[in-house]
Design an enzyme around this catalytic site. Structure first.
Site, PDB file in Angstrom:
ATOM      1  N   ASP A 236       0.831  -1.203   0.000  1.00 41.43           N
ATOM      2  CA  ASP A 236       0.000   0.000   0.000  1.00 41.43           C
ATOM      3  C   ASP A 236       0.865   1.252   0.000  1.00 41.43           C
ATOM      4  O   ASP A 236       1.834   1.356   0.762  1.00 41.43           O
ATOM      5  CB  ASP A 236      -0.918   0.025   1.222  1.00 41.43           C
ATOM      6  N   ASP A 266      -9.562   2.430  -8.240  1.00 43.59           N
ATOM      7  CA  ASP A 266      -9.653   1.100  -7.666  1.00 43.59           C
ATOM      8  C   ASP A 266      -9.588   1.163  -6.139  1.00 43.59           C
ATOM      9  O   ASP A 266      -8.847   1.956  -5.567  1.00 43.59           O
ATOM     10  CB  ASP A 266      -8.484   0.262  -8.210  1.00 43.59           C
ATOM     11  N   HIS A 270     -10.217   1.539   0.808  1.00 41.43           N
ATOM     12  CA  HIS A 270      -9.035   1.103   1.554  1.00 41.43           C
ATOM     13  C   HIS A 270      -7.854   2.071   1.421  1.00 41.43           C
ATOM     14  O   HIS A 270      -6.720   1.693   1.696  1.00 41.43           O
ATOM     15  CB  HIS A 270      -8.609  -0.272   1.054  1.00 41.43           C
ATOM     16  N   GLU A 308     -14.635   2.451  -7.257  1.00 46.73           N
ATOM     17  CA  GLU A 308     -15.021   1.105  -6.858  1.00 46.73           C
ATOM     18  C   GLU A 308     -15.071   1.034  -5.339  1.00 46.73           C
ATOM     19  O   GLU A 308     -14.043   1.007  -4.671  1.00 46.73           O
ATOM     20  CB  GLU A 308     -14.011   0.080  -7.382  1.00 46.73           C
TER      21      GLU A 308
END
Length: 576
Positions: A236, A266, A270, A308
């Site tokens: 990440d 995308d 998160h 998304e």
């Protein structure tokens, strides 16, 4: 499934009332030219960040002018996996020259023709250099995957698309990079690395696991543990690092300057994490998206950001913000409700999803779809039932928002039978010759990069422009939506109804902006015929399109009397 015959994909020609296309050919596919920092759990590692070197932009293709309301508001978007669409050089892998050669299939720019689908925009799955076939782990955000061609090939594709009135958006993965990215390779050298702060590091593993499973999210190296939510090959990015944000924005502007119209973002749920291990839907993620939108619209005011957020509708709706976060977000709950209704023949889930969608401050914020690259294909979810596929398509194109169509959906591709992602992303079936291989029309190679059998009749050549085929239904539904502003950019509600049976449901679309046009969509999702029904709406009915409507619709008291519909039948009715 291999025993399915071509008859499963050809049904009696749908009825289209000629006045619907009074100004065009009846079957024409119409065409239209303050940042919240990311929290780094544990001991943060120091390190200066170095912006990436800029690359010169190519000569600019003509960019299609947007509408004031946002060019996407009345568009249909077609999702393409370049690797699986069209191979031009015989290596078994799709590429940009192959895609360019197939653009007329999507929209030839001529409203007089009827051999194109008539879509308005394309979403390209990741096109950047990557160690993986799917491309969701990026090693260079300003590159073209060499499997797909060169930057010049991309520029030629983009210019050709714009010439046909097709806008192009591309996948952009901000949440993580590839482990092979030069930033991460340098960051692994130790705490003093200048790129260390571009990722999240700590000295020990706190034991966190993925929100959807039990896999660990902290991964060990010789210089500490790094955070990678999806797997160790996708570390990440620390989006709270100003240098990371600056480089990502610069890369996005690089593509916008070339003529790209926007981005599919995308994994937006998160983007940030909290020190206590909360890994989804943090306030910092919303703040970051607001900041990205503000920065990009300052220089490119008509950019589209579609996100998304794979979750329930109420949570998806929060990414609208105050109209200052995403422009669109995919409607996963709505997608599931349409599939379930068409497959199981029960209206309840669809009706509940329509009620839940009231959570959207603007219903046109939703990007409806049936399936995408992370799901079994729609026809596979429906068990190869072509009638269910047709009513699902009719439900999709009556939804508010901007519909997305996954490549091959319009011909009923099922993909492979396994749960592997590759089986959801098999090559496009252009022709069907000599067995089940994808080679004819997709590639001249002896074997494509991946393949799975399809049923007889599942190809563009077998269906394109032929009466009663799924392809022709998709073309006509797209044209219907474009011809009627109430469907393209209107409000939605479910009027009171009685009778019809448990598979009978409706959706009323009303034109935004004071135009007053109304279109009522009527469905019988059941495998038995519906009974006669009454729908409480005003106005004189004109049937625009129908399949399986057994009789005339007429006014009765304060509503409409709807005759029985055949199994999986539907109708679109203008109310004057």
């Amino acid at each position: 499934m291999l025993a399915l015959s071509a008859v499963f994909f050809v049904l009696p020609l749908l009825t289209i009332t000629p006045p619907m296309f009074a100004s065009v050919a009846p079957v024409a596919a119409l065409a239209t030219p303050a940042l919240a920092l990311k929290a780094a759990p544990g001991a943060a590692q120091p390190g200066a960040a170095q912006p990436g070197a800029a690359q010169p932009a190519a000569a600019q293709p003509a960019v299609v002018p947007p509408t004031e309301a946002g060019w996407w508001r009345d568009d249909v978007v077609y999702q393409i996996f370049v690797r699986s669409f069209a191979d031009s050089d015989g290596d078994g892998i799709g590429d940009f020259p192959g895609l360019t050669a197939r653009l007329d299939y999507l929209n030839d720019g001529d409203p007089k023709t009827d051999t194109d689908l008539g879509v308005d925009a394309i979403w390209l799955m990741p096109i950047h250099a990557s160690p993986s076939y799917h491309g969701y782990d990026v090693v260079d955000y300003r590159s073209i995957n060499p499997d797909y061609g060169t930057m010049q090939d991309f520029d030629r594709f983009l210019a050709a698309a714009n010439q046909r009135g097709i806008r192009v958006i591309i996948d952009f993965v901000m949440n993580h990079s590839a482990k092979d990215h030069p930033w991460f390779q340098d960051a692994m050298k130790g705490p003093e690395s200048p790129h260390r702060s571009r990722y999240l590091w700590r000295d020990s593993d706190p034991g966190w696991t993925q929100p959807w499973g039990k896999n660990a999210v902290w991964h060990k190296t010789g210089s500490g543990y790094y955070y990678g939510l999806f797997w160790g090959g996708m570390p990440d990015l620390n989006l709270g690092d100003p240098a990371v944000k600056a480089d990502l924005l610069a890369a996005m502007r690089f593509w916008l300057d070339r003529g790209v119209a926007g981005f599919r973002l995308d994994a937006i749920r998160h983007l940030f994490e909290s020190p206590d291990g909360t890994l989804v839907d943090l306030p910092e993620s919303h703040a970051f998206l607001r900041s990205v939108r503000a920065e990009l619209t300052r220089t490119h005011p008509h950019v589209l950001l579609v996100g998304e957020a794979w979750t329930d509708t109420e949570t998806v709706a929060t990414y609208y913000g105050k109209g200052d976060e995403l422009h669109l977000a995919f409607g996963f709950q709505t997608a599931g409700s349409m599939i379930e209704a068409a497959r199981d023949g029960v209206r309840s889930t669809f009706n509940q999803a329509q009620t839940t969608a009231k959570a959207f401050a603007d219903r046109n914020f939703e990007a409806p779809f049936l399936a995408n690259h992370d799901m079994p294909r729609t026809m596979r979810q429906l068990g190869g039932d072509a009638a269910a596929m047709r009513v699902a398509a009719a439900m999709l194109f009556a939804q508010p928002g901007t519909p997305f169509v996954y490549y091959g959906e319009e011909i009923g591709m099922q993909g492979g039978p396994s749960g592997k992602d590759e089986d959801k992303r098999t090559p496009m079936r252009w022709r069907f010759e000599g067995g089940h291989g994808a080679g004819p029309g997709f590639t001249t190679a002896a074997k494509p990069w991946h393949d799975a059998p399809e049923a007889m009749g599942v190809s563009v050549a077998d269906q394109r422009g032929k009466a009663g085929t799924l392809w022709t239904l998709y073309r006509d539904l797209i044209a219907l939506r474009r011809a009627h502003p109430a469907l393209a950019d209107g409000a939605a509600e479910q009027p009171q109804s009685s009778g019809g049976g448990r598979g009978f449901t409706t959706l009323l679309r009303t034109e935004n902006g004071g135009g007053g046009q109304r279109v009522l969509a009527i469905y019988n999702v059941h495998t038995d015929p519906s009974t006669a029904a009454t729908v409480k709406v005003a106005g004189a009915p004109t049937v625009l399109m129908s399949e399986g409507l057994d009789g005339a619709i007429a006014r009765e008291g304060d509503g409409l009397k709807i005759p029985p519909l055949a199994p999986r039948g539907f109708a679109f009715v203008r109310l004057d």
